[in-house]
Design an enzyme around this catalytic site. Structure first.
Site, PDB file in Angstrom:
ATOM      1  N   ALA A   1       0.734  -1.323   0.002  1.00  0.00           N
ATOM      2  CA  ALA A   1      -0.016  -0.017  -0.004  1.00  0.00           C
ATOM      3  C   ALA A   1       0.634   1.253   0.030  1.00  0.00           C
ATOM      4  CB  ALA A   1      -1.067   0.165   1.192  1.00  0.00           C
ATOM      5  N   ALA A   2       2.070   1.212  -0.294  1.00  0.00           N
ATOM      6  CA  ALA A   2       2.868   2.233  -0.403  1.00  0.00           C
ATOM      7  C   ALA A   2       2.379   3.344  -1.737  1.00  0.00           C
ATOM      8  CB  ALA A   2       4.318   2.223  -0.587  1.00  0.00           C
ATOM      9  N   GLY A   3       2.195   2.745  -2.744  1.00  0.00           N
ATOM     10  CA  GLY A   3       1.608   3.447  -3.616  1.00  0.00           C
ATOM     11  C   GLY A   3       0.198   3.914  -3.678  1.00  0.00           C
ATOM     12  N   ASP A   4      -0.535   3.232  -2.839  1.00  0.00           N
ATOM     13  CA  ASP A   4      -2.019   3.742  -2.602  1.00  0.00           C
ATOM     14  C   ASP A   4      -1.877   4.959  -1.577  1.00  0.00           C
ATOM     15  OD1 ASP A   4      -3.050   1.725  -4.170  1.00  0.00           O
ATOM     16  OD2 ASP A   4      -3.241   0.516  -2.580  1.00  0.00           O
TER      17      ASP A   4
END
Length: 305
Positions: free
Chosen positions: A242-245
């Site tokens: 979830a780093a990109g989210d």
């Protein structure tokens, strides 16, 4: 306060921590297991809400225990769910393997998310009253096409994370105001292995494109021209799930602050939003889980000072 409508997936993440990925046919021991609310759509909604913006989630869950837990999370985070349907299908799940380096591999079972093939009246109304529409590709493309059309008719700024990458209708990407792929997704979409060139291609026709490069930062482009490379904030990663989210949710939250619907986003505003999002995602990767790792506005601003 501007409203952000998130049209996207809601999953329960089933996370196994392990030393490495198994070889085909091999069984290995894991070091731990957890269930964490996730899904690209819900992740981005939580990230934006936790950073202080008003968020309305549009999607579907099942009438099961996972669905109940995801609805409870939305309530706890102050996320409206006007456009959340209860589908005749199990809540979506994501099966995530996290290795010691913090990298992950994910298999998604869509479940209720696959039932969102067209906009309901409640979802359409939620889009038209918002300033931003945020989407990903974990819902059927048909409903994303409808979402973009509804947003454009109302002067709503559209944001797409093109993940997972899949065949898209002709002109679909060009109809989005901002597209945020990672380096691999950008290469698949454009055929360009150089992220700078990929950003140029994706940003053609007055589109914003931000290609994220993990620990190397991100490339920011508009209308076929790269504006610069935004550096990453060095940290020791624990879990990149979830780093990109988190990046996308924080990016839109920052853009929404003071935004007037129907106006253009300036280069200075976009670069400042990328800086804010970079810090938010750098905090998230130092913690385990998806929604459980996302920072508050105070945590991000303490680092920006």
């Amino acid at each position: 306060m501007n409203s952000i409508a998130v049209l996207g997936s809601a999953n329960m993440d089933l996370v196994v921590r392990q030393s490495r990925l198994p070889r085909p046919g091999e069984t290995i021991f894991g070091a731990g297991f957890s269930t964490v609310p996730g899904g690209k759509g819900l992740n981005q909604a939580v990230a934006a809400a936790r950073l202080g913006e008003a968020v309305n989630f549009l999607g579907a869950v099942g009438a099961d225990a996972y669905g109940s837990e995801l609805r409870a999370l939305m309530l706890a985070e102050g996320i409206r769910s006007d456009g959340l349907a209860i589908a005749d299908a199990p809540t979506g799940t994501a099966h995530i393997s996290v290795v010691d380096s913090g990298e992950n591999s994910i298999v998604v079972v869509s479940g209720a998310n696959a039932a969102v093939t067209t906009l309901s009246e409640a979802q359409r109304a939620a889009i038209t009253e918002s300033a931003f529409l945020v989407m990903q590709c974990e819902l059927p493309i048909s409903v994303l096409v409808e979402g973009i059309a509804a947003a454009h008719a109302a002067g709503v700024f559209t944001v797409l994370t093109p993940a997972p990458v899949m065949p898209l209708p002709e002109g679909f990407l060009a109809s989005v105001d901002l597209v945020v792929p990672n380096q691999i997704e950008a290469a698949e979409l454009t055929g360009e292995s150089d992220p700078v060139r990929a950003a140029e291609v994706l940003s053609a026709d007055q589109t914003w494109a931000i290609v994220t490069l993990g620990s190397e930062g991100s490339v920011v482009a508009y209308d076929g021209e790269v504006l610069g490379l935004a550096p990453a904030r060095p940290v020791t990663a624990v879990d990149t799930t979830a780093a990109g989210d988190t990046f996308v949710g924080a990016l839109v939250a920052r853009l929404a602050a003071g935004y007037v619907r129907g106006t253009a986003v300036s280069p200075d505003e976009m670069i400042e939003a990328v800086r804010f999002a970079t810090v938010a995602s750098s905090i998230a990767v130092t913690r385990a889980g998806a929604t459980s790792s996302m920072p508050t506005r105070d945590e991000v601003e303490a680092i920006l000072v």
